[in-house]
Motif scaffolding. Sequence first.
Motif, PDB file in Angstrom:
ATOM      1  N   SER A 113       0.824  -1.208   0.000  1.00 29.33           N
ATOM      2  CA  SER A 113       0.000   0.000   0.000  1.00 29.33           C
ATOM      3  C   SER A 113       0.862   1.265   0.000  1.00 29.33           C
ATOM      4  CB  SER A 113      -0.941   0.002   1.198  1.00 29.33           C
ATOM      5  OG  SER A 113      -0.211   0.101   2.397  1.00 29.33           O
ATOM      6  N   MET A 114       2.028   1.207   0.635  1.00 24.27           N
ATOM      7  CA  MET A 114       2.907   2.371   0.635  1.00 24.27           C
ATOM      8  C   MET A 114       3.495   2.625  -0.755  1.00 24.27           C
ATOM      9  SD  MET A 114       4.864   2.061   4.263  1.00 24.27           S
ATOM     10  CE  MET A 114       5.453   3.744   4.334  1.00 24.27           C
ATOM     11  N   LYS A 115       3.779   1.556  -1.489  1.00 23.69           N
ATOM     12  CA  LYS A 115       4.282   1.727  -2.844  1.00 23.69           C
ATOM     13  C   LYS A 115       3.232   2.345  -3.756  1.00 23.69           C
ATOM     14  CE  LYS A 115       7.790  -1.878  -2.850  1.00 23.69           C
ATOM     15  NZ  LYS A 115       8.199  -3.170  -3.416  1.00 23.69           N
ATOM     16  N   LYS A 116       1.969   1.952  -3.570  1.00 16.20           N
ATOM     17  CA  LYS A 116       0.894   2.509  -4.380  1.00 16.20           C
ATOM     18  C   LYS A 116       0.718   3.988  -4.095  1.00 16.20           C
ATOM     19  CE  LYS A 116      -1.803  -1.654  -5.147  1.00 16.20           C
ATOM     20  NZ  LYS A 116      -3.084  -2.349  -4.896  1.00 16.20           N
ATOM     21  N   GLU A 117       0.868   4.394  -2.834  1.00  9.74           N
ATOM     22  CA  GLU A 117       0.741   5.809  -2.472  1.00  9.74           C
ATOM     23  C   GLU A 117       1.876   6.629  -3.064  1.00  9.74           C
ATOM     24  OE1 GLU A 117       0.446   6.123   1.744  1.00  9.74           O
ATOM     25  OE2 GLU A 117      -1.507   5.127   1.825  1.00  9.74           O
ATOM     26  N   GLU A 118       3.082   6.050  -3.124  1.00  9.60           N
ATOM     27  CA  GLU A 118       4.219   6.773  -3.689  1.00  9.60           C
ATOM     28  C   GLU A 118       4.067   6.983  -5.174  1.00  9.60           C
ATOM     29  OE1 GLU A 118       7.718   4.629  -2.645  1.00  9.60           O
ATOM     30  OE2 GLU A 118       7.588   5.138  -0.514  1.00  9.60           O
ATOM     31  N   LYS A 119       3.420   6.044  -5.865  1.00 10.84           N
ATOM     32  CA  LYS A 119       3.231   6.178  -7.316  1.00 10.84           C
ATOM     33  C   LYS A 119       2.254   7.302  -7.645  1.00 10.84           C
ATOM     34  CE  LYS A 119       4.395   1.517  -8.785  1.00 10.84           C
ATOM     35  NZ  LYS A 119       3.926   0.299  -9.454  1.00 10.84           N
ATOM     36  N   GLU A 120       1.298   7.507  -6.777  1.00 14.79           N
ATOM     37  CA  GLU A 120       0.264   8.525  -7.056  1.00 14.79           C
ATOM     38  C   GLU A 120       0.726   9.888  -6.729  1.00 14.79           C
ATOM     39  OE1 GLU A 120      -3.110   7.437  -4.785  1.00 14.79           O
ATOM     40  OE2 GLU A 120      -3.562   5.735  -6.023  1.00 14.79           O
TER      41      GLU A 120
END
Length: 59
Positions: A52-59
């Motif tokens: 979930s942290m990786k997904k937030e960084e992409k956005e």
Amino acid sequence: MLTDKQSLILCGLLGIGIFSSGVLDILDNFITKTVLALLFLVIIANLIIANSMKKEEKE
């Protein structure tokens, strides 16, 4: 969140724990099951948090 090295150590401990408790025939013990289940849940929770942290960084 755990680092990659810590995650690998936990996965190794889980594998060694399952193998050694199976060889020693203590896998039916409640305490052994509890410890192994907690290790497994920590690993799964770390995967979910890291993903979930990786997904937030992409956005």
